[in-house]
Design a protein around this motif. Structure first.
Motif, PDB file in Angstrom:
ATOM      1  N   PRO A  73       0.784  -1.224  -0.021  1.00 36.20           N
ATOM      2  CA  PRO A  73      -0.088  -0.072   0.116  1.00 36.20           C
ATOM      3  C   PRO A  73       0.741   1.194  -0.038  1.00 36.20           C
ATOM      4  CG  PRO A  73       0.131  -0.840   2.150  1.00 36.20           C
ATOM      5  CD  PRO A  73       0.785  -1.661   1.456  1.00 36.20           C
ATOM      6  N   SER A  74       2.181   1.120  -0.060  1.00 35.00           N
ATOM      7  CA  SER A  74       2.878   2.405   0.399  1.00 35.00           C
ATOM      8  C   SER A  74       3.097   3.123  -0.845  1.00 35.00           C
ATOM      9  CB  SER A  74       4.229   2.156   0.979  1.00 35.00           C
ATOM     10  OG  SER A  74       5.048   1.450   0.159  1.00 35.00           O
ATOM     11  N   CYS A  75       3.562   4.450  -0.723  1.00 32.39           N
ATOM     12  CA  CYS A  75       3.904   5.320  -1.995  1.00 32.39           C
ATOM     13  C   CYS A  75       5.475   5.199  -2.069  1.00 32.39           C
ATOM     14  CB  CYS A  75       3.664   6.811  -1.459  1.00 32.39           C
ATOM     15  SG  CYS A  75       1.737   7.240  -1.505  1.00 32.39           S
ATOM     16  N   ASP A  76       5.889   4.048  -2.542  1.00 31.61           N
ATOM     17  CA  ASP A  76       6.953   3.726  -2.980  1.00 31.61           C
ATOM     18  C   ASP A  76       6.841   2.697  -4.162  1.00 31.61           C
ATOM     19  OD1 ASP A  76       9.621   2.404  -2.728  1.00 31.61           O
ATOM     20  OD2 ASP A  76      10.347   3.624  -1.132  1.00 31.61           O
ATOM     21  N   SER A  77       7.786   2.914  -5.293  1.00 34.90           N
ATOM     22  CA  SER A  77       7.587   2.179  -6.405  1.00 34.90           C
ATOM     23  C   SER A  77       8.277   0.888  -6.209  1.00 34.90           C
ATOM     24  CB  SER A  77       8.318   2.789  -7.720  1.00 34.90           C
ATOM     25  OG  SER A  77       9.722   3.054  -7.285  1.00 34.90           O
ATOM     26  N   ALA A  78       8.930   0.680  -5.105  1.00 32.24           N
ATOM     27  CA  ALA A  78       9.703  -0.607  -4.871  1.00 32.24           C
ATOM     28  C   ALA A  78       8.838  -1.487  -4.215  1.00 32.24           C
ATOM     29  CB  ALA A  78      11.158  -0.480  -3.964  1.00 32.24           C
ATOM     30  N   ASP A  79       7.685  -0.975  -3.709  1.00 32.05           N
ATOM     31  CA  ASP A  79       6.742  -1.701  -2.866  1.00 32.05           C
ATOM     32  C   ASP A  79       5.816  -2.651  -3.683  1.00 32.05           C
ATOM     33  OD1 ASP A  79       5.497  -2.986  -0.575  1.00 32.05           O
ATOM     34  OD2 ASP A  79       4.371  -1.072  -0.231  1.00 32.05           O
ATOM     35  N   ILE A  80       6.577  -3.525  -4.503  1.00 28.25           N
ATOM     36  CA  ILE A  80       5.915  -4.485  -5.369  1.00 28.25           C
ATOM     37  C   ILE A  80       6.214  -5.881  -4.936  1.00 28.25           C
ATOM     38  CG2 ILE A  80       5.504  -5.604  -7.697  1.00 28.25           C
ATOM     39  CD1 ILE A  80       5.949  -2.622  -8.702  1.00 28.25           C
ATOM     40  N   LEU A  81       5.296  -6.720  -4.731  1.00 25.61           N
ATOM     41  CA  LEU A  81       5.552  -8.174  -4.269  1.00 25.61           C
ATOM     42  C   LEU A  81       6.084  -9.103  -5.281  1.00 25.61           C
ATOM     43  CD1 LEU A  81       2.571  -8.287  -1.389  1.00 25.61           C
ATOM     44  CD2 LEU A  81       4.876  -7.320  -1.153  1.00 25.61           C
TER      45      LEU A  81
END
Length: 390
Positions: free
Chosen positions: A336-344
């Motif tokens: 849910p975060s505003c960080d493009s790296a936060d993809i599982l």
């Protein structure tokens, strides 16, 4: 010997009755982890049954919940610690220092001195600098040197950062004796979530050769620390625990014969991984273009709130939804975060039910290890991952 029903359920992708009841009754609005401590005990007992000659040092970093540590303390486990904080936690729970290993090879000198003052006498190292710190502030302690491993076959490799070359390790163990320390043995780690059972044979063969070399220098090593690598049940099939125990036992007898040294194992994931489940919520389902067959499913938990081991999509968790059994379609999963790296998962082939809706609760299985300890304090204002032990 018949397996326990709880352990069998976990391995089959089902939840224990205790976990099912807790999840059904939970009123939590945020994601949380719940761990069935009985499963941790069953895993510990099974490991002890299969490797009776090895001393278990639970790797606290996997999950330091006090309930887990107390249960393992009562069962007779020892504890592998990575910091003064973990040692302090052990001591506060009545775990005596003779059951504690300071297994991190990167320690501040003041932390070594503090641990030594508290009675800890077993330390890891992999460099001259670390060895000199130990000699200065932990005189006479038992020390073991960690050697480099390639970690082929591991889903979460541990190569390069830890350990040194075998010939350097041999020199350092000779040096340890000269500095007044007790050169107790050698350690290695074949990588977390190791799937190639041959890795233990390669590692033990190398270690046994080092024992022989050091005998020529009048250094009698007495211990092999086989590290961890025991698996949890994620998406990929892994051998059963019996196969791991047999591989380790065969390697030790093949290379050491009847003159077996002391054996230490350091399970973390293998004890607590399958005992836990995270409940999360679907926040958003979207497409990136008209006619796109793949949906993007955003959960209220991501890389920064407990699922850091999805980095490079290394650990692939099993996911259960309320619509399982119906038609499915491809998805990318993200936090849910505003960080493009936060993809599982974007590259891994995940399919979820087409009936999945915003607000649905989903369970992420085998998340008892390396989740709460990886959860950020409050990135983007999201709270740390809540944890329950039942």
């Amino acid at each position: 010997m018949r397996r326990s029903s709880s352990k069998s359920r976990i391995e089959q992708g089902q939840l224990t009755p205790k976990l099912q009841k807790f999840l059904a009754e939970s009123k939590d609005r945020d994601p949380f982890l719940v761990v069935d401590v009985d499963v941790v005990e069953q895993n510990y007992r099974e490991l002890r049954r299969l490797l009776p000659h090895a001393r278990v040092y639970y790797a606290i970093k996997a999950n330091p919940a006090p309930e887990i540590l107390r249960r393992l303390r009562s069962l007779g486990s020892n504890f592998d610690t990575a910091s003064a904080g973990e040692i302090e936690q052990c001591l506060s729970l009545g775990i005596t220092p003779d059951r504690i290993s300071f297994g991190n090879t990167i320690k501040k000198k003041r932390d070594i001195a503090w641990a030594f003052d508290k009675g800890v006498r077993l330390y890891a190292f992999d460099s001259l600098c670390e060895l000199e710190k130990l000699a200065e502030v932990a005189p006479g302690s038992q020390v073991f040197c960690r050697v480099l491993m390639e970690c082929e076959g591991a889903e979460w490799p541990l190569s390069r950062k830890f350990g040194c070359a075998p010939h350097m390790a041999a020199d350092l163990l000779v040096k340890a004796r000269a500095l007044g320390l007790d050169p107790y043995g050698i350690s290695f780690h074949v990588g977390s979530q190791q799937t190639d059972l041959n890795q233990w044979d390669k590692a033990v063969a190398q270690v046994s050769q080092m024992f022989t070399v050091l005998q020529q220098h009048d250094v009698e090593l007495r211990m092999v620390n086989l590290g961890g690598g025991f698996p949890a049940r994620y998406r990929s099939d892994v051998p059963m625990l019996e196969a791991y125990a047999q591989a380790i036992g065969n390697a030790m007898t093949k290379h050491f014969g009847n003159n077996l040294p002391d054996m230490i194992i350091e399970p973390g994931r293998g004890l607590v991984g399958d005992a836990g489940v995270i409940q999360a919520e679907v926040v958003l389902i979207s497409e990136k273009d008209y006619g796109d067959d793949r949906r993007w499913v955003y959960l209220d938990i991501g890389k920064f709130s407990g699922l850091a081991e999805t980095m490079d999509e290394a650990i692939k968790y099993r996911i259960v939804t309320p619509h399982d059994g119906g038609p499915t379609g491809p998805v990318a999963l993200a936090g849910p975060s505003c960080d493009s790296a936060d993809i599982l998962y974007e590259k891994t082939d995940y399919h979820l039910p087409l009936a999945l809706r915003v607000g649905d609760k989903v369970q992420i299985l085998s998340t008892g290890a390396y989740t709460t300890t990886y959860s950020s304090v409050g990135f983007n204002g999201f709270p740390p991952l809540k944890s329950y032990c039942i």
